[in-house]
Scaffold this active site. Structure first.
Site, PDB file in Angstrom:
ATOM      1  CE1 TYR A 102      -3.970   2.194   0.598  1.00 42.86           C
ATOM      2  CE2 TYR A 102      -2.532   3.310   2.151  1.00 42.86           C
ATOM      3  CZ  TYR A 102      -3.698   3.282   1.403  1.00 42.86           C
ATOM      4  OH  TYR A 102      -4.569   4.347   1.454  1.00 42.86           O
TER       5      TYR A 102
ATOM      6  CE  LYS B 294      -3.416   5.331  -1.565  1.00 43.07           C
ATOM      7  NZ  LYS B 294      -4.482   5.782  -2.455  1.00 43.07           N
TER       8      LYS B 294
END
Ligand code: NAP
Length: 220
Positions: free
Chosen positions: A125, A129
């Site tokens: 994750y 990002k």
């Protein structure tokens, strides 16, 4: 400045829906284009709702000719089911939106990223990002604002067990998140939306990163 136009992606989500309220209410914007895949069920003369296939965004190229762009897209691995689908929604769609908007003359790009975004992170994750931010930074705008909120608080229709449990800890033991842990304090989706709206009214050239604590200060 009066009479600006805005484009928002993710207006059906937690942050996006709060942001849409600001954009429709405030006088700075005379038109708000919302790219959605399902209807918003809202009736507002400023709102131009466009139902799009996010895999074919270029079919609506002319809709990207706005002043300010707000991107609040994202999903969870539970919903996306695979990392590839999650990457498409969290990275490929925002990058496609930014490229189209830049090519159509948009001046400002406001992106919701996440705390701990890091292209070199071993955590999927955070890496995703981080890669998203890297790609967005390369796309030319007069002003690019990247928001890195901590855990988001707010009313969701769907049940997210991990987020609910973490939010309960934040709410019951706020003293844990004073001092050095302050930057991990959960933040209301509405506060993030408010900070995005306010940042778009400034004329800060170049790229600005907003950590969660700063989002809290600006939007709170
Ligand atoms: N949750 C957290 O605690 C947290 C913390 C830090 C950062 N963030 C990041 O903050 C951003 C905003 O979060 P949020 O909680 O406001 O998001 P959210 O409530 O889950 O909303 C996501 C938005 O993305 C849209 N979307 C999802 N999949 C799509 C697809 N395949 N095609 C087109 N649109 C799609 C949704 O549209 P539909 O309504 O049509 O599905 C919705 O408008 C996300 O990027 C998230 O990763 C979240």
């Amino acid at each position: 400045m009066a009479g600006k136009t805005a484009l928002i992606a993710g207006a059906t989500g937690l942050v996006g829906n709060e942001l849409l309220q600001f954009l429709l209410k405030e006088k700075e914007y005379e038109k708000v284009v919302a790219l959605v895949r399902r209807p918003l069920a809202k009736n507002n003369p400023k709102l131009d709702e466009i139902i799009v296939d996010f895999d074919k965004l270029e079919d609506n190229r002319e809709s990207f000719a706005v002043d300010d762009v707000f991107c609040c897209l994202g999903t969870t691995i539970k919903k996306a089911k695979t990392k590839e689908v999650m990457w498409k929604i969290d990275v490929d769609y925002p990058v496609a939106i930014a490229k189209l908007a830049s090519s159509q003359g948009a001046k400002k790009f406001m992106l919701v990223s996440s705390m701990n975004a890091d292209p070199n992170s071993p955590i999927f994750y955070s890496k995703m990002k981080g890669k998203l931010e890297e790609a967005i930074k390369k796309i030319p705008f007069e002003s690019t604002s990247i928001f890195r909120p901590s855990l988001l608080l707010g009313n969701r229709q769907e049940f997210r067990l991990g987020e609910r449990a973490a939010a309960a800890i934040f709410k019951k033991m706020p003293f844990l998140f004073a001092g050095p842990l302050k930057k991990y304090r959960a933040i209301e989706g509405k506060t993030v939306a408010s900070a995005m709206y306010k940042a778009a009214q400034e004329n800060k050239p170049g790229i600005t990163i907003y950590p969660s604590e700063q989002i809290q200060k600006i939007g709170g």
